[in-house]
Design a protein around this motif. Structure first.
Motif, PDB file in Angstrom:
ATOM      1  N   PHE A  72      39.824 -42.863  72.420  1.00 32.59           N
ATOM      2  CA  PHE A  72      40.389 -42.759  71.075  1.00 32.59           C
ATOM      3  C   PHE A  72      39.522 -42.015  70.072  1.00 32.59           C
ATOM      4  N   GLY A  73      38.247 -41.768  70.374  1.00 37.11           N
ATOM      5  CA  GLY A  73      37.360 -41.081  69.440  1.00 37.11           C
ATOM      6  C   GLY A  73      36.294 -42.009  68.882  1.00 37.11           C
ATOM      7  N   ASP A  74      35.285 -41.406  68.259  1.00 37.82           N
ATOM      8  CA  ASP A  74      34.119 -42.157  67.788  1.00 37.82           C
ATOM      9  C   ASP A  74      34.390 -43.067  66.598  1.00 37.82           C
ATOM     10  N   LYS A  75      35.510 -42.899  65.902  1.00 33.80           N
ATOM     11  CA  LYS A  75      35.750 -43.730  64.718  1.00 33.80           C
ATOM     12  C   LYS A  75      36.249 -45.126  65.061  1.00 33.80           C
ATOM     13  N   PHE A  76      36.454 -45.415  66.344  1.00 38.46           N
ATOM     14  CA  PHE A  76      36.965 -46.712  66.753  1.00 38.46           C
ATOM     15  C   PHE A  76      35.842 -47.624  67.213  1.00 38.46           C
ATOM     16  N   ASP A  77      35.840 -48.843  66.690  1.00 42.22           N
ATOM     17  CA  ASP A  77      34.868 -49.851  67.080  1.00 42.22           C
ATOM     18  C   ASP A  77      35.553 -50.931  67.910  1.00 42.22           C
ATOM     19  N   VAL A  78      34.751 -51.716  68.609  1.00 41.43           N
ATOM     20  CA  VAL A  78      35.254 -52.800  69.449  1.00 41.43           C
ATOM     21  C   VAL A  78      34.769 -54.125  68.880  1.00 41.43           C
ATOM     22  N   ARG A  79      35.673 -55.087  68.838  1.00 36.40           N
ATOM     23  CA  ARG A  79      35.325 -56.452  68.434  1.00 36.40           C
ATOM     24  C   ARG A  79      35.685 -57.379  69.587  1.00 36.40           C
ATOM     25  N   LEU A  80      34.764 -58.254  69.958  1.00 35.61           N
ATOM     26  CA  LEU A  80      35.048 -59.262  70.971  1.00 35.61           C
ATOM     27  C   LEU A  80      35.356 -60.580  70.270  1.00 35.61           C
ATOM     28  N   TYR A  84      40.233 -68.399  75.374  1.00 33.48           N
ATOM     29  CA  TYR A  84      40.238 -69.313  76.515  1.00 33.48           C
ATOM     30  C   TYR A  84      41.154 -68.790  77.605  1.00 33.48           C
ATOM     31  N   PHE A  85      40.579 -68.546  78.746  1.00 32.54           N
ATOM     32  CA  PHE A  85      41.331 -68.250  79.959  1.00 32.54           C
ATOM     33  C   PHE A  85      40.813 -69.216  81.007  1.00 32.54           C
ATOM     34  N   PRO A  86      41.652 -69.987  81.643  1.00 30.04           N
ATOM     35  CA  PRO A  86      41.168 -71.025  82.556  1.00 30.04           C
ATOM     36  C   PRO A  86      40.460 -70.485  83.794  1.00 30.04           C
ATOM     37  N   PHE A  87      40.562 -69.202  84.064  1.00 30.09           N
ATOM     38  CA  PHE A  87      39.991 -68.641  85.281  1.00 30.09           C
ATOM     39  C   PHE A  87      38.715 -67.848  85.042  1.00 30.09           C
ATOM     40  N   THR A  88      38.250 -67.740  83.798  1.00 27.40           N
ATOM     41  CA  THR A  88      36.994 -67.039  83.509  1.00 27.40           C
ATOM     42  C   THR A  88      36.182 -67.844  82.506  1.00 27.40           C
ATOM     43  N   GLU A  89      34.876 -67.711  82.591  1.00 25.93           N
ATOM     44  CA  GLU A  89      33.982 -68.399  81.672  1.00 25.93           C
ATOM     45  C   GLU A  89      32.702 -67.586  81.565  1.00 25.93           C
ATOM     46  N   PRO A  90      32.288 -67.123  80.425  1.00 23.14           N
ATOM     47  CA  PRO A  90      32.996 -67.183  79.147  1.00 23.14           C
ATOM     48  C   PRO A  90      34.142 -66.176  79.116  1.00 23.14           C
ATOM     49  N   SER A  91      35.018 -66.342  78.157  1.00 28.10           N
ATOM     50  CA  SER A  91      36.177 -65.462  78.043  1.00 28.10           C
ATOM     51  C   SER A  91      36.247 -64.865  76.642  1.00 28.10           C
ATOM     52  N   VAL A  92      36.620 -63.601  76.579  1.00 29.68           N
ATOM     53  CA  VAL A  92      36.808 -62.924  75.299  1.00 29.68           C
ATOM     54  C   VAL A  92      38.019 -62.010  75.397  1.00 29.68           C
ATOM     55  N   GLU A  93      38.550 -61.687  74.248  1.00 29.38           N
ATOM     56  CA  GLU A  93      39.553 -60.632  74.134  1.00 29.38           C
ATOM     57  C   GLU A  93      38.930 -59.536  73.293  1.00 29.38           C
ATOM     58  N   ALA A  94      39.264 -58.304  73.607  1.00 25.20           N
ATOM     59  CA  ALA A  94      38.694 -57.160  72.889  1.00 25.20           C
ATOM     60  C   ALA A  94      39.743 -56.543  71.987  1.00 25.20           C
ATOM     61  N   ASP A  95      39.349 -56.243  70.768  1.00 24.99           N
ATOM     62  CA  ASP A  95      40.194 -55.533  69.814  1.00 24.99           C
ATOM     63  C   ASP A  95      39.494 -54.233  69.465  1.00 24.99           C
ATOM     64  N   ILE A  96      40.286 -53.204  69.163  1.00 20.86           N
ATOM     65  CA  ILE A  96      39.698 -51.972  68.650  1.00 20.86           C
ATOM     66  C   ILE A  96      40.248 -51.723  67.256  1.00 20.86           C
ATOM     67  N   THR A  97      39.558 -50.879  66.513  1.00 23.96           N
ATOM     68  CA  THR A  97      39.958 -50.531  65.166  1.00 23.96           C
ATOM     69  C   THR A  97      41.402 -50.007  65.176  1.00 23.96           C
ATOM     70  N   CYS A  98      42.171 -50.406  64.190  1.00 24.17           N
ATOM     71  CA  CYS A  98      43.564 -49.974  64.074  1.00 24.17           C
ATOM     72  C   CYS A  98      43.627 -48.485  63.752  1.00 24.17           C
ATOM     73  N   PHE A  99      44.389 -47.740  64.528  1.00 26.94           N
ATOM     74  CA  PHE A  99      44.513 -46.297  64.303  1.00 26.94           C
ATOM     75  C   PHE A  99      45.264 -45.997  63.019  1.00 26.94           C
ATOM     76  N   ASN A 100      46.083 -46.938  62.558  1.00 30.37           N
ATOM     77  CA  ASN A 100      46.941 -46.709  61.399  1.00 30.37           C
ATOM     78  C   ASN A 100      46.234 -47.022  60.074  1.00 30.37           C
ATOM     79  N   CYS A 101      45.628 -48.201  59.978  1.00 29.52           N
ATOM     80  CA  CYS A 101      45.042 -48.620  58.698  1.00 29.52           C
ATOM     81  C   CYS A 101      43.517 -48.599  58.698  1.00 29.52           C
ATOM     82  N   GLY A 102      42.885 -48.424  59.876  1.00 24.86           N
ATOM     83  CA  GLY A 102      41.432 -48.413  59.948  1.00 24.86           C
ATOM     84  C   GLY A 102      40.805 -49.785  59.920  1.00 24.86           C
ATOM     85  N   GLY A 103      41.623 -50.829  59.913  1.00 26.39           N
ATOM     86  CA  GLY A 103      41.113 -52.206  59.879  1.00 26.39           C
ATOM     87  C   GLY A 103      41.030 -52.823  61.234  1.00 26.39           C
TER      88      GLY A 103
END
Length: 103
Positions: A72-80, A84-103
């Motif tokens: 997506f390009g260098d302006k996008f950051d990742v947030r973990l 909770y997923f019962p089959f992994t420990e620890p578990s996280v979901e990843a979000d990236i910066t919104c392409f539309n609003c930048g938030g």
């Protein structure tokens, strides 16, 4: 269920005497949702799996940051986010910066 079977098959075949396991499993996911501005009955998911000594969540975040920048390009950051997923420990979901609003 669309991407996890690939991880199981790879785990069964991998020879750990030859080194760590590092893989990604991309796929299309379908679910029973009514489409609205924030949900869709179809989306793309990427699962990753690394099995080795001394792997940390920092390795995961760095890998996801490189992936986001390449796709997506260098302006996008990742947030973990802890999740909770019962089959992994620890578990996280990843979000990236919104392409539309930048938030």
């Amino acid at each position: 269920t669309q991407t996890s079977p690939m991880q199981a098959r790879t785990l069964e075949k991998h020879d750990f005497s030859k080194g760590p396991l590092k893989m990604i499993s991309p796929g299309v996911v379908y679910r029973r949702d009514t489409d609205d501005p924030t949900h869709s009955h179809q989306f793309h998911q990427v699962e990753g799996l690394v099995i080795d000594k001394h792997i940390t969540m920092a390795d995961l975040k760095g890998t996801l940051q490189v992936l986001a920048h390449e796709l997506f390009g260098d302006k996008f950051d990742v947030r973990l986010r802890p999740s909770y997923f019962p089959f992994t420990e620890p578990s996280v979901e990843a979000d990236i910066t919104c392409f539309n609003c930048g938030g």
